[in-house]
Each structure stands twice: as structure tokens, then as C-alpha cells.
Design a protein around this motif. Structure first.
Motif, PDB file in Angstrom:
ATOM      1  N   GLY A   5       4.283  -7.328 -11.241  1.00 53.91           N
ATOM      2  CA  GLY A   5       3.782  -7.651  -9.907  1.00 53.91           C
ATOM      3  C   GLY A   5       2.996  -6.508  -9.301  1.00 53.91           C
ATOM      4  N   GLY A   6       3.498  -5.267  -9.463  1.00 51.08           N
ATOM      5  CA  GLY A   6       2.780  -4.107  -8.943  1.00 51.08           C
ATOM      6  C   GLY A   6       1.461  -3.874  -9.655  1.00 51.08           C
ATOM      7  N   ALA A   7       1.460  -4.003 -10.996  1.00 46.77           N
ATOM      8  CA  ALA A   7       0.217  -3.804 -11.755  1.00 46.77           C
ATOM      9  C   ALA A   7      -0.832  -4.848 -11.385  1.00 46.77           C
ATOM     10  N   LEU A   8      -0.399  -6.095 -11.248  1.00 45.28           N
ATOM     11  CA  LEU A   8      -1.355  -7.151 -10.881  1.00 45.28           C
ATOM     12  C   LEU A   8      -1.870  -6.949  -9.457  1.00 45.28           C
ATOM     13  N   THR A  32       3.031  -9.669  -3.269  1.00 46.41           N
ATOM     14  CA  THR A  32       2.598  -9.912  -1.889  1.00 46.41           C
ATOM     15  C   THR A  32       2.692  -8.637  -1.050  1.00 46.41           C
ATOM     16  N   LEU A  33       3.808  -7.907  -1.149  1.00 45.38           N
ATOM     17  CA  LEU A  33       3.979  -6.710  -0.333  1.00 45.38           C
ATOM     18  C   LEU A  33       2.958  -5.632  -0.690  1.00 45.38           C
ATOM     19  N   ILE A  34       2.729  -5.403  -1.988  1.00 43.83           N
ATOM     20  CA  ILE A  34       1.805  -4.337  -2.383  1.00 43.83           C
ATOM     21  C   ILE A  34       0.364  -4.712  -2.065  1.00 43.83           C
ATOM     22  N   SER A  35      -0.011  -5.951  -2.306  1.00 44.95           N
ATOM     23  CA  SER A  35      -1.394  -6.352  -2.031  1.00 44.95           C
ATOM     24  C   SER A  35      -1.694  -6.322  -0.537  1.00 44.95           C
ATOM     25  N   ILE A  36      -0.718  -6.735   0.280  1.00 44.89           N
ATOM     26  CA  ILE A  36      -0.936  -6.706   1.727  1.00 44.89           C
ATOM     27  C   ILE A  36      -0.913  -5.263   2.246  1.00 44.89           C
TER      28      ILE A  36
END
Length: 496
Positions: free
Chosen positions: A114-117, A173-177
Motif C-alpha cells: 500500500g505504501g509503495a503504490l 489512502t492515508l499516505i496518498s492523502i
């Protein structure tokens, strides 16, 4: 006015008395409540001491990851991201090794992917400018959330990776936002991933090294225990439900007759334990790719047998006890033989699973129960169990129904035995010959089955099965009834 004042004084006296009694009883009530609470806590720990060790392991894990705050160098390196290690321990640490390892792997991989994406999407969104960036980020958040949520409905994914997909959605969601307002997205992702992996590793290491609880071993013992409960019921079945009026009431504890009911609702527990066991490494007698699916197959067959016993129990309570004693005693020995041999077979199978040895003696008990089932079938077909003036609806139909359920129990026992033998072949159970062999029927030799003559008015019935005749190769059976001397021939069976 005087009358009202007297009433008020009496009410005040009553209230004061009640108040004083409550005050005096308050310490006693508090002591009783405290004693009751302590007794419940003590019983909870005594029922399964592993619960106490699990609580201590969770406390130890939280203490270790709290060093990220207590130790200044660690705090300077990770900062407030250390809270993710604490939260990981709280949500990942489960009772068994398999559940902890499954959650830890799911959380670690989901955070990584999730973090890499999210970092890749953030880099791609930066190329679209300040206006297109939020639009593109919102589109990818919507897309991954919709796809991941839909994938959670797939049964196999939901069983093993549901928690991982949930963490994947949350991390992406958290990292992208957060990356939209924070340029240090790589550093934030690195710290979050590192602390989560540290928390997962702490949980897994403590769970395996300190008093491990293996879900696979619990599943193994649960299946064996369920089979043993059915065997205990069937062993006590004949004495409990076919006792005659002159039989003395037994003072023994008959709670074993209710043990099979817990087997009826064991599917959810078995499925959960099998799912956790797949995550566990090899330990003790259980290898990494142990055939846990075979345990689920045995569990399903055990529940089918328990359903048959539940139906048989209901019919016996409602119908058999209404039949006349002289009719009940005619099928008492045959039905008791079927249930007793089936119960012994199930107990031998349970013991074989527990000790991981091949249950050779169970096959002999199963053959004995099959022979008793054939004798019961012949006895009912002969029509000698009841007289001509017996009400068919009140006697014949209930007896045939009970006989059908007993035969189904024998068939279920045979299927359970076949599945246990398959498991023994897959796992290479140890071959240990029984020290004392059960009595084995001799095939082809004349066999006499006599009904019980416990009641004074009960006619004895004898079924004699002879060797095959040389003319037609068919075996002959002779049934003798003391109630009547009328000769009858049914399907090659001579009834005298």
C-alpha cells in the motif's frame, strides 16, 4: 393533623430502619461481590492456563515497543511514528501463533504494498500539476478502494487476506492523502513501515518462543474430542433409552448424553482454527503443509453423525418410551449392540487421532455394528417383533424410524473411519497393533442372535444365519419365535 403526623413519624422510622439495615449490609454485599468476581477470574484461568500466559505475553510485547518513547535515540529516529508499533502490537497479537502470524504477515505486506503504490501514485500525480494532482489522487483512491473492497467478498480471499486488504486500503489512502500536503512522503512511509514491521516481528517472536499456543494442535484435539463425545453418547445409549420398568434407576452422571450437542455448532471454530493453522510453521508432530483440510472433512462427517444422534434422541424420547415393554425388549439387545460397537469404534478413532496411531481395532467394532444392523433389519422384516393386533402407526412406524436412524449412525461411523484412515495415510500415523483384540465375528460361521428375555411377558426371538448352501450359494436364516409356531418364509428366510 395528629393522625397525619403519626403516619409521617412511622414512615420516617421505617425509612431510618431500612437505611441502617442497608448500611450494615453494604460491606457484606461488597465482600460477596468481590468474592464472586475473584472466583470467576480464578475459574477462567483454571479452565485454560494458557490465557494467563497470553496476557503476560501481550504486556511484555507492549513494554518492549514502548522503548521507542522511553529511549531517546529511538525516539529521535522515529518520532511520533513509534505509535504505529504500539498500535500494531495491540491489533496483531492474538491467542494462537497462527492467528498472530497471519495478522502480522497481512499487516506487514499490506503496509509495504500500500505504501509503495501510494508513493508511485503520488509521483504520477505530481506530473499533472497542482490542478490535476488532487483529481488524479482522488481517482486512484476511489479505484483501489472499490477494487479491494470487492475482492474482500471472494470467499478464499476473505478467509485468509481480509485483514490485509483492509490495511492496504487504509495505508494507501492515508499516505496518498498525506502526501498532498507533506512533501516528505518517502520519509513518512519509511518510518511507518519500519515501526509496523518492528511491531509485527515483536508479536511473532514472543508468540512463538514463549509458551506458544498452536492452532493446529487445538484443531487436532478438537476433532478427536468431538468424535469421543459421540462415542460416549452411543456407549450409554442402550442403557439410557431401552431400560425396562423393573430396571433400577442409575445414579451415575449422565452428562455425557448431552456432550454431542456441542459438536453441532463446532463448524465455525474448526474453520477458524484450520485457517490459523495454515499460517503456522512446522512444530512437533505437525509439518508445515499438514493436511488441515482433511481435519475439516472429518469434522463435517462428525457433525453429520451428531445430527443423526440428535434426531435419534428426539425420536427415542417421544416414541420409543411409549412402546410396550415386551416390544422394546425384543430390539433392546440388537440396538444396544449397534450403539455400543459404534461408540467403541468412535472412541478408538478418537484415541488414534490423539496418539497419531492407526486405529486398527476400530474396524473390528465397525464390522460388529454392521452385523448387528443386519440382524436388526432381519428382525424387523420378519414381523415377529409385534403381534397382529398391534397398531402399526403407534408401534411399527416409530420402531422403523429408530432403526433407520441407528443404521444411519453406523454408516456415518464407517465414513468417519474411512476419513481417519485417509488422514493416517497422509500423515503416516504410527502402526501399533492393539494389545487386546476385540471380539471379531467369524464370517461364514453360524451366528445366533438372541433377544433379551429381561421381561416376563417378552417372547424370545432367535435369528440363526447359516452357511451358504451348495445348491444356490445363498445363505439361509432361521428365526424362531416363542410367541407363535406359524411357519413363514420371507425372501429365503425360514421363520418357524
Amino acid at each position: 393533623m395528629g393522625f397525619e403526623s403519626e403516619n409521617q413519624e412511622k414512615e420516617q422510622q421505617v425509612l431510618s430502619v431500612r437505611g441502617r439495615s442497608r448500611i450494615k449490609a453494604f460491606p457484606i454485599n461488597v465482600n460477596a461481590k468481590v468474592f464472586e468476581f475473584v472466583s470467576k477470574v480464578k475459574k477462567l484461568g483454571q479452565d485454560d492456563p494458557r490465557r494467563v500466559f497470553h496476557s503476560l505475553k501481550v504486556g511484555l510485547a507492549l513494554t518492549i515497543v514502548s522503548l521507542f518513547y522511553y529511549c531517546r535515540p529511538l525516539y529521535d529516529r522515529f518520532g511520533v511514528a513509534a505509535t504505529w508499533a504500539v498500535m500494531t502490537v495491540v491489533v496483531v497479537f492474538e491467542f494462537s501463533v497462527g492467528a498472530t502470524l497471519g495478522k502480522g504477515v497481512n499487516r506487514g505486506l499490506a503496509t509495504l504494498f500500500g505504501g509503495a503504490l501510494a508513493v508511485g501514485v503520488h509521483r504520477l500525480a505530481n506530473l499533472s500539476g497542482r490542478i490535476g494532482e488532487p483529481i488524479l489522487l482522488g481517482f486512484f483512491v476511489f479505484l483501489q478502494a472499490a477494487v479491494s473492497t470487492f475482492a474482500r467478498f471472494y470467499p478464499k480471499i476473505k478467509a485468509r487476506y481480509d485483514y490485509g486488504l483492509l490495511i492496504f486500503i487504509l495505508t494507501f489512502t492515508l499516505i496518498s492523502i498525506s502526501g498532498f500536503r507533506d512533501d516528505e512522503i518517502l520519509d513518512m512511509t519509511h518510518k511507518r513501515l519500519s515501526t509496523i514491521l518492528i511491531g509485527c516481528s515483536t508479536c511473532v517472536i514472543i508468540s512463538i518462543l514463549l509458551f506458544p499456543v498452536w492452532a493446529g494442535e487445538d484443531l487436532h484435539n478438537l476433532i478427536a474430542s468431538n468424535i469421543e463425545k459421540l462415542g460416549s453418547f452411543l456407549e450409554g445409549f442402550g442403557d439410557a433409552y431401552f431400560k425396562m420398568p423393573e430396571d433400577e434407576e442409575s445414579k451415575e452422571d449422565k452428562s455425557f448424553l448431552e456432550g454431542y450437542k456441542s459438536v453441532l455448532n463446532s463448524k465455525a471454530n474448526e474453520d477458524a482454527l484450520a485457517n490459523f493453522a495454515r499460517w503456522e510453521p512446522g512444530h512437533g508432530r505437525f509439518q508445515f503443509r499438514h493436511p488441515w483440510e482433511q481435519y475439516l472433512k472429518i469434522g463435517a462427517l462428525t457433525r453429520q453423525c451428531a445430527y443423526q444422534i440428535e434426531s435419534l434422541n428426539g425420536h427415542l424420547n417421544a416414541e420409543i418410551n411409549q412402546a410396550k415393554p415386551e416390544i422394546r425388549c425384543k430390539i433392546r439387545e440388537t440396538c444396544g449392540k449397534m450403539s455400543l460397537e459404534s461408540g467403541k469404534a468412535l472412541k478408538e478413532l478418537a484415541l488414534g487421532i490423539k496418539r497419531m496411531v492407526k486405529p486398527f481395532s476400530a474396524d473390528i467394532h465397525i464390522e460388529n455394528s454392521k452385523t448387528a444392523a443386519k440382524n436388526l433389519n432381519s428382525l424387523l422384516k420378519s414381523g415377529l417383533v409385534w403381534d397382529d393386533d398391534v397398531d402399526l402407526l403407534q408401534v411399527v412406524v416409530p420402531l422403523a424410524t429408530v432403526a433407520s436412524f441407528l443404521i444411519n449412525v453406523v454408516s456415518c461411523t464407517d465414513e468417519i473411519a474411512e476419513s481417519v484412515h485417509e488422514l493416517a495415510s497422509m500423515v503416516n500415523f504410527e502402526a501399533v497393533e492393539p494389545t487386546i483384540s476385540p471380539e471379531k465375528p467369524v464370517t461364514g460361521q453360524p451366528e445366533t442372535v438372541k433377544s433379551s428375555n429381561d421381561h416376563a411377558n417378552c417372547a424370545s426371538v432367535v435369528v440363526i444365519i447359516g452357511e451358504p448352501s451348495p445348491e444356490n450359494g445363498n445363505s439361509s436364516a432361521t428365526t424362531m419365535n416363542n410367541c407363535s409356531n406359524r411357519p413363514t418364509n420371507i425372501g429365503g428366510v425360514n421363520i418357524v
